[in-house]
Design a protein around this motif. Structure first.
Motif, PDB file in Angstrom:
ATOM      1  N   ILE A 172       0.859  -1.185   0.000  1.00 35.39           N
ATOM      2  CA  ILE A 172       0.000   0.000   0.000  1.00 35.39           C
ATOM      3  C   ILE A 172       0.890   1.229   0.000  1.00 35.39           C
ATOM      4  O   ILE A 172       1.634   1.456   0.954  1.00 35.39           O
ATOM      5  N   ASP A 173       0.829   2.017  -1.063  1.00 35.62           N
ATOM      6  CA  ASP A 173       1.682   3.201  -1.182  1.00 35.62           C
ATOM      7  C   ASP A 173       1.092   4.344  -0.358  1.00 35.62           C
ATOM      8  O   ASP A 173       0.616   5.353  -0.881  1.00 35.62           O
ATOM      9  N   HIS A 174       1.130   4.158   0.962  1.00 34.14           N
ATOM     10  CA  HIS A 174       0.539   5.132   1.878  1.00 34.14           C
ATOM     11  C   HIS A 174       1.142   4.903   3.258  1.00 34.14           C
ATOM     12  O   HIS A 174       1.856   3.920   3.485  1.00 34.14           O
ATOM     13  N   MET A 181      -6.873   3.997  -1.524  1.00 38.89           N
ATOM     14  CA  MET A 181      -5.559   3.430  -1.828  1.00 38.89           C
ATOM     15  C   MET A 181      -5.612   1.905  -1.841  1.00 38.89           C
ATOM     16  O   MET A 181      -4.963   1.252  -2.663  1.00 38.89           O
ATOM     17  N   ARG A 184      -6.873  -0.008  -5.048  1.00 42.98           N
ATOM     18  CA  ARG A 184      -5.976  -0.144  -6.206  1.00 42.98           C
ATOM     19  C   ARG A 184      -5.349  -1.525  -6.276  1.00 42.98           C
ATOM     20  O   ARG A 184      -4.884  -1.947  -7.339  1.00 42.98           O
ATOM     21  N   ARG A 264      -6.117  10.410  -9.818  1.00 41.28           N
ATOM     22  CA  ARG A 264      -5.472  10.136  -8.540  1.00 41.28           C
ATOM     23  C   ARG A 264      -3.963   9.946  -8.702  1.00 41.28           C
ATOM     24  O   ARG A 264      -3.497   9.343  -9.659  1.00 41.28           O
ATOM     25  N   ALA A 266      -0.671   8.772  -6.097  1.00 40.63           N
ATOM     26  CA  ALA A 266      -0.345   8.265  -4.765  1.00 40.63           C
ATOM     27  C   ALA A 266       0.428   9.297  -3.951  1.00 40.63           C
ATOM     28  O   ALA A 266       0.159   9.491  -2.762  1.00 40.63           O
ATOM     29  N   ASP A 269      -1.920  12.086  -2.865  1.00 39.92           N
ATOM     30  CA  ASP A 269      -2.854  11.603  -1.847  1.00 39.92           C
ATOM     31  C   ASP A 269      -2.181  11.498  -0.487  1.00 39.92           C
ATOM     32  O   ASP A 269      -2.781  11.828   0.548  1.00 39.92           O
ATOM     33  N   LYS A 270      -0.928  11.046  -0.463  1.00 42.50           N
ATOM     34  CA  LYS A 270      -0.217  10.907   0.810  1.00 42.50           C
ATOM     35  C   LYS A 270       0.009  12.259   1.465  1.00 42.50           C
ATOM     36  O   LYS A 270      -0.166  12.402   2.684  1.00 42.50           O
TER      37      LYS A 270
END
Length: 314
Positions: A172-174, A181, A184, A264, A266, A269-270
């Protein structure tokens, strides 16, 4: 593509890398998080301890501080642990809990801000009827309704998100589990759920926002008809603080949950998520304390009591 077992842990890739620049930003975020915890704790303490703040407006503000405290406590410790110890894995249950708590607090805060706007509208437009129109019972009902609606949205989205089958390495790129997220990584078609989530966002964000804008339209009309300059200044001072908090909350929330999937990013969003889960909770008590004389006076009284107690003990 190989499908993974539903019990496989997810991997949070985090917000920072192990570079000097990112180490500085990590320290900055931790300082902001600590300031947020202290500021909101102090705000809640003042409202609880000072009898002059035992009014609906400040009760709602104490609930806002409680929500901000819980939001920071939900996201920052796991992020810090992952960065410092390298333990970036999180179980599906832990991931679901983060989604549930963050959405419960986000949805609850949305309706709570609408309740606070109604409170200000009644105070400015109908000051003589304020005790009747904003009774303690109504205040409690609006508060409990905010928590309930937020929890219902959080439970639905957390359960639905974890019901999908996820592929690959579960990366999870978060820095915490957030529903958009996580989707995806899903192997199955999530378009129906994404449409449902979009509708939920309209209900949880735009309806309260419409109520807030309606309240402030009525407030603006009432202020323009005021003949007292002092009353106008007091109304604008109180309402401007709330409007600033509304802008800080709704801007990032709409950016995260209501953009089309094709727009979107990543990284974006972060950053935005870090702003509304860490920085905004720090700014809320600052905004209310700096622009509210009653809160500042309550802080002075509380500090005076602490100094007196310290002298008595020595």
């Amino acid at each position: 593509m190989e499908k993974s077992n539903s019990t496989t842990d997810f991997i949070l890739l985090g917000l920072f890398r192990h570079t000097r620049l990112h180490l500085f930003f990590f320290a900055l975020v931790q300082a902001v998080a600590i300031a947020s915890l202290l500021g909101n704790s102090l705000m809640a303490l003042l409202i609880r301890q000072d009898p002059q703040l035992h009014m609906p407006m400040y009760f709602l503000l104490s609930q806002l501080s409680l929500m901000d405290l819980m939001l920071v406590s939900t996201t920052v410790p796991k992020m810090a642990d992952g960065f410092l110890s390298g333990k970036t894995s999180i179980s599906p249950a832990g991931c679901g809990m983060q989604i549930f708590v963050s959405l419960t607090l986000g949805g609850g805060e949305s309706f709570l801000l609408a309740a606070m706007a109604y409170d200000r509208c009644v105070a400015v437009c109908h000051p003589l009827r304020y005790p009747t129109l904003m009774s303690r019972q109504l205040c409690l009902q609006m508060t409990m309704g905010s928590w309930f609606l937020g929890a219902a949205d959080g439970l639905m989205q957390a359960a639905a998100t974890l019901s999908f089958t996820y592929c690959g390495a579960h990366d999870i790129d978060h820095f915490f589990c957030e529903a958009p997220m996580l989707l995806r990584l899903a192997c199955s078609d999530t378009s129906v759920f994404e449409n449902v989530m979009y509708i939920c966002c309209i209900l949880m964000l735009l309806i309260p926002l419409s109520l807030i804008l309606t309240s402030y339209s009525l407030i603006l009309g009432a202020v323009l008809h005021m003949h007292s300059t002092e009353a106008c200044k007091k109304a604008f001072a109180t309402c401007s603080s709330h409007l600033a908090v509304v802008g800080l909350f709704y801007g990032p929330a709409i950016f995260i949950y209501m953009r089309p999937k094709s727009y979107r990013s990543a990284d974006h969003d972060k950053v935005v998520s870090a702003f509304y889960t860490i920085f905004t909770p720090m700014l809320n008590p600052v905004i209310y304390s700096l622009r509210n004389n009653e809160v500042k006076e309550a802080l002075k009284r509380w500090l005076g009591k602490q100094v007196t107690l310290k002298h008595q003990q020595t």
